[in-house]
Design a protein around this motif. Structure first.
Motif, PDB file in Angstrom:
ATOM      1  N   VAL A 255       0.841  -1.184   0.000  1.00 56.62           N
ATOM      2  CA  VAL A 255       0.000   0.000   0.000  1.00 56.62           C
ATOM      3  C   VAL A 255       0.882   1.242   0.000  1.00 56.62           C
ATOM      4  N   ASP A 256       0.646   2.124  -0.949  1.00 55.27           N
ATOM      5  CA  ASP A 256       1.410   3.373  -1.031  1.00 55.27           C
ATOM      6  C   ASP A 256       0.959   4.298   0.092  1.00 55.27           C
ATOM      7  N   TRP A 257       1.894   4.702   0.933  1.00 58.49           N
ATOM      8  CA  TRP A 257       1.558   5.518   2.091  1.00 58.49           C
ATOM      9  C   TRP A 257       1.213   6.959   1.733  1.00 58.49           C
ATOM     10  N   ARG A 258       1.634   7.423   0.561  1.00 58.12           N
ATOM     11  CA  ARG A 258       1.430   8.832   0.209  1.00 58.12           C
ATOM     12  C   ARG A 258      -0.048   9.202   0.058  1.00 58.12           C
ATOM     13  N   PRO A 259      -0.832   8.423  -0.702  1.00 59.64           N
ATOM     14  CA  PRO A 259      -2.265   8.758  -0.771  1.00 59.64           C
ATOM     15  C   PRO A 259      -2.956   8.704   0.589  1.00 59.64           C
ATOM     16  N   ILE A 260      -2.504   7.771   1.452  1.00 60.91           N
ATOM     17  CA  ILE A 260      -3.099   7.675   2.786  1.00 60.91           C
ATOM     18  C   ILE A 260      -2.808   8.939   3.577  1.00 60.91           C
ATOM     19  N   LEU A 261      -1.580   9.428   3.477  1.00 61.83           N
ATOM     20  CA  LEU A 261      -1.198  10.661   4.166  1.00 61.83           C
ATOM     21  C   LEU A 261      -2.050  11.833   3.679  1.00 61.83           C
ATOM     22  N   HIS A 262      -2.195  11.973   2.364  1.00 64.88           N
ATOM     23  CA  HIS A 262      -2.964  13.089   1.822  1.00 64.88           C
ATOM     24  C   HIS A 262      -4.446  12.962   2.183  1.00 64.88           C
ATOM     25  N   ARG A 263      -4.969  11.738   2.155  1.00 64.52           N
ATOM     26  CA  ARG A 263      -6.370  11.531   2.523  1.00 64.52           C
ATOM     27  C   ARG A 263      -6.600  11.842   4.001  1.00 64.52           C
ATOM     28  N   PHE A 264      -5.648  11.459   4.848  1.00 62.79           N
ATOM     29  CA  PHE A 264      -5.744  11.763   6.275  1.00 62.79           C
ATOM     30  C   PHE A 264      -5.799  13.267   6.498  1.00 62.79           C
ATOM     31  N   ALA A 265      -4.940  14.000   5.797  1.00 61.98           N
ATOM     32  CA  ALA A 265      -4.914  15.453   5.953  1.00 61.98           C
ATOM     33  C   ALA A 265      -6.218  16.085   5.471  1.00 61.98           C
ATOM     34  N   GLN A 266      -6.733  15.598   4.334  1.00 63.65           N
ATOM     35  CA  GLN A 266      -7.975  16.153   3.799  1.00 63.65           C
ATOM     36  C   GLN A 266      -9.156  15.849   4.724  1.00 63.65           C
ATOM     37  N   GLU A 267      -9.224  14.621   5.227  1.00 61.93           N
ATOM     38  CA  GLU A 267     -10.341  14.242   6.095  1.00 61.93           C
ATOM     39  C   GLU A 267     -10.291  14.952   7.442  1.00 61.93           C
ATOM     40  N   ALA A 300      -1.294  22.658  10.876  1.00 68.76           N
ATOM     41  CA  ALA A 300      -0.897  21.302  10.496  1.00 68.76           C
ATOM     42  C   ALA A 300       0.490  21.054  11.059  1.00 68.76           C
ATOM     43  N   VAL A 301       0.637  19.978  11.842  1.00 66.06           N
ATOM     44  CA  VAL A 301       1.905  19.700  12.513  1.00 66.06           C
ATOM     45  C   VAL A 301       2.495  18.399  11.966  1.00 66.06           C
ATOM     46  N   PHE A 302       3.759  18.467  11.599  1.00 66.64           N
ATOM     47  CA  PHE A 302       4.514  17.285  11.180  1.00 66.64           C
ATOM     48  C   PHE A 302       5.724  17.161  12.097  1.00 66.64           C
ATOM     49  N   PHE A 318       9.657  12.215   2.822  1.00 66.59           N
ATOM     50  CA  PHE A 318       8.662  12.726   3.754  1.00 66.59           C
ATOM     51  C   PHE A 318       8.604  14.253   3.671  1.00 66.59           C
ATOM     52  N   ALA A 319       9.759  14.883   3.534  1.00 73.73           N
ATOM     53  CA  ALA A 319       9.793  16.345   3.400  1.00 73.73           C
ATOM     54  C   ALA A 319       9.037  16.793   2.146  1.00 73.73           C
ATOM     55  N   ALA A 320       9.203  16.032   1.059  1.00 72.34           N
ATOM     56  CA  ALA A 320       8.488  16.360  -0.171  1.00 72.34           C
ATOM     57  C   ALA A 320       6.983  16.237   0.019  1.00 72.34           C
ATOM     58  N   GLU A 321       6.539  15.230   0.783  1.00 72.21           N
ATOM     59  CA  GLU A 321       5.108  15.064   1.020  1.00 72.21           C
ATOM     60  C   GLU A 321       4.569  16.132   1.959  1.00 72.21           C
ATOM     61  N   ILE A 322       5.389  16.592   2.893  1.00 72.12           N
ATOM     62  CA  ILE A 322       4.971  17.702   3.760  1.00 72.12           C
ATOM     63  C   ILE A 322       4.644  18.924   2.903  1.00 72.12           C
ATOM     64  N   ILE A 323       5.529  19.214   1.964  1.00 71.44           N
ATOM     65  CA  ILE A 323       5.320  20.370   1.083  1.00 71.44           C
ATOM     66  C   ILE A 323       4.070  20.173   0.230  1.00 71.44           C
ATOM     67  N   ALA A 324       3.862  18.942  -0.256  1.00 72.03           N
ATOM     68  CA  ALA A 324       2.692  18.661  -1.095  1.00 72.03           C
ATOM     69  C   ALA A 324       1.400  18.783  -0.295  1.00 72.03           C
ATOM     70  N   VAL A 325       1.385  18.251   0.924  1.00 74.77           N
ATOM     71  CA  VAL A 325       0.196  18.347   1.768  1.00 74.77           C
ATOM     72  C   VAL A 325      -0.095  19.798   2.112  1.00 74.77           C
ATOM     73  N   ASN A 326       0.933  20.556   2.402  1.00 75.02           N
ATOM     74  CA  ASN A 326       0.749  21.974   2.725  1.00 75.02           C
ATOM     75  C   ASN A 326       0.119  22.722   1.551  1.00 75.02           C
ATOM     76  N   ALA A 327       0.562  22.393   0.339  1.00 71.32           N
ATOM     77  CA  ALA A 327       0.007  23.062  -0.840  1.00 71.32           C
ATOM     78  C   ALA A 327      -1.437  22.644  -1.078  1.00 71.32           C
ATOM     79  N   GLY A 328      -1.763  21.385  -0.779  1.00 67.92           N
ATOM     80  CA  GLY A 328      -3.111  20.896  -1.028  1.00 67.92           C
ATOM     81  C   GLY A 328      -4.121  21.325   0.013  1.00 67.92           C
ATOM     82  N   VAL A 329      -3.726  21.305   1.294  1.00 69.03           N
ATOM     83  CA  VAL A 329      -4.644  21.615   2.384  1.00 69.03           C
ATOM     84  C   VAL A 329      -4.631  23.102   2.722  1.00 69.03           C
ATOM     85  N   GLN A 330      -3.475  23.730   2.576  1.00 70.22           N
ATOM     86  CA  GLN A 330      -3.283  25.146   2.888  1.00 70.22           C
ATOM     87  C   GLN A 330      -3.717  25.484   4.318  1.00 70.22           C
ATOM     88  N   PRO A 331      -3.029  24.926   5.305  1.00 75.78           N
ATOM     89  CA  PRO A 331      -3.375  25.205   6.702  1.00 75.78           C
ATOM     90  C   PRO A 331      -3.017  26.644   7.073  1.00 75.78           C
TER      91      PRO A 331
END
Length: 430
Positions: A255-267, A300-302, A318-331
């Motif tokens: 299971v790719d953890w990246r979509p799970i991370l982004h879905r967790f942030a969105q939810e 949003a805390v990482f 993980f740093a790259a995903e932090i940046i991606a989540v920040n851009a998508g969720v915009q906390p």
């Protein structure tokens, strides 16, 4: 096909049916350009000169070795990793299984008790970290020789005049290579170097990345074959425990953890329907309907485990995903903490910052504790929208669960990772 390979493949079918059945799926080809043996999940190549130097039992062991490369999915999972280092990691993962099955391998193959039970990805991370440390030491030694060793003497004088500090008391300090003891705690490894270094012990059979267009289909086909071979061998009473465990792991979906991370942030981001801003699409029809309201997400805390047990490649991804989540969720704010036994670095980014988000390297070293980031947030009166913690899960947890969503991004496979007392867990495979 060399008759010796045909003979030993038949012997595997009779004596070691798990290996034998799977070996029959590989097309054997003579390849004088390779050093030993190789497989890409479709073919099995061999150098006739190397084969001539093996006895029958060693030949059988090498065939089993190559079969395990494919059965473990090593042909599909290399990705962008260094091929040589990936091959070494895969060898460390499978060689003990071949030996435990009662077979013989050529002398000098890669075996290290540190890696028993670990996946190729975990081993690769350790080897990559050790390689970087070795290159860094060589670079420093080379620089010292060029400067006539004077800087070394100066550094000694400076260090002698300063008080010594523990690794976890100095943000930015480095830690010794880590290993897990019998209790699972992080301790400096008594043997940071592999017992047989990759340079000194060549592989008896390499794994090559499958390059066909039907990679997904081929991988799925092999998973079915591995499961069937394991069942058939078990019915004959010829499936050792290590092989059974390996077969179970091999057929589990990754299971790719990246979509799970982004879905967790969105939810974790609040959304609801509100009449405060009616849906304008229906106003002309005289219908006053609510619209989907997405209020501004809070903080949003990482948290990045900086004890040294999470390898650089994982930290970078993980740093790259932090940046991606920040851009998508915009906390409202992005808060990134580094923590070993204590918080060693905090970075805070406001929403709408003009500068491009640029995370600083991880700072830390030493042991692991998950307590202080939660304590600090409570002390500062910060209730984030969510918190994501990247760690190997080896450390003490807070006594009480926070009242906000927490996702533990575990670099240790979930089947072996410590269970978090609260929050969700996802396995990070890089």
């Amino acid at each position: 096909m060399d008759p010796r390979i045909s003979k030993q493949r038949t012997a595997l079918v009779l004596d070691q049916p798990f290996f034998g059945v799977l070996a029959l799926r590989l097309k054997v080809v003579e390849d004088a350009s390779c050093k030993t043996f190789w497989t890409d999940g479709e073919s099995l190549g061999y150098n006739p000169a190397y084969l001539g130097g093996l006895n029958d039992l060693e030949t059988r062991g090498v065939l089993a070795h190559e079969v395990l490369h494919v059965a473990n999915g090593h042909c599909w999972r290399q990705g962008d990793r260094d091929p040589k280092l990936w091959n070494d990691a895969c060898d460390y993962a499978i060689n003990p299984i071949v030996l435990e099955a009662g077979m013989l391998l050529p002398k000098g193959v890669l075996v290290d008790t540190r890696f028993k039970g670990k996946s190729a990805e975990e081993i690769y991370g350790i080897l990559a970290q050790e390689k970087r440390q070795k290159e860094k030491q060589q670079k420093q030694q080379g620089k010292g020789k060029q400067d006539g060793s004077k800087p070394d003497a100066q550094s000694w004088q400076q260090s002698a005049s300063q008080p010594k500090q523990q690794p976890d008391s100095t943000p930015g300090g480095s830690s010794a290579p880590q290993s897990s003891n019998a209790n699972g705690a992080n301790t400096p490894s008594a043997n940071p170097e592999p017992t047989a270094t990759p340079d000194a012990a060549p592989s008896c059979g390499e794994v090559r990345q499958y390059t066909g267009d039907d990679k997904a289909l081929k991988e799925a086909d092999w998973k079915v074959a591995v499961l069937q071979a394991a069942k058939a061998a078990k019915m004959r009473g010829a499936l050792p425990g290590a092989l059974e465990a390996m077969a179970t792991d091999a057929v589990e979906p990754v299971v790719d953890w990246r979509p799970i991370l982004h879905r967790f942030a969105q939810e974790s981001s609040p959304t609801d329907y509100s009449f405060a801003m009616p849906n304008r699409r229906y106003l002309h029809m005289g219908l006053y309907l609510p619209s989907l309201n997405e209020p501004a997400v809070g903080d949003a805390v990482f948290v990045r485990d900086s004890s040294g047990s999470v390898w650089d490649e994982t930290q970078a991804q993980f740093a790259a995903e932090i940046i991606a989540v920040n851009a998508g969720v915009q906390p409202r704010r992005l808060i990134v903490m580094d923590c070993n036994t204590r918080v060693t670095q905090v970075q805070i980014f406001e929403r709408g910052d003009a500068v491009e988000l640029d995370l600083l390297p991880v700072r830390g070293g030493g042991g692991t504790s998950f307590v202080e980031p939660f304590e600090r947030l409570e002390k500062e009166g910060i209730r984030p929208a969510f918190l994501v913690y990247l760690t190997d899960m080896d450390g003490p947890f807070p006594d009480e669960a926070p009242d906000y969503p927490v996702l533990w991004a575990s670099t240790t496979p979930l089947k072996r990772a410590r269970k978090a007392p609260f929050g969700e867990m996802v396995e990070v495979i890089c």
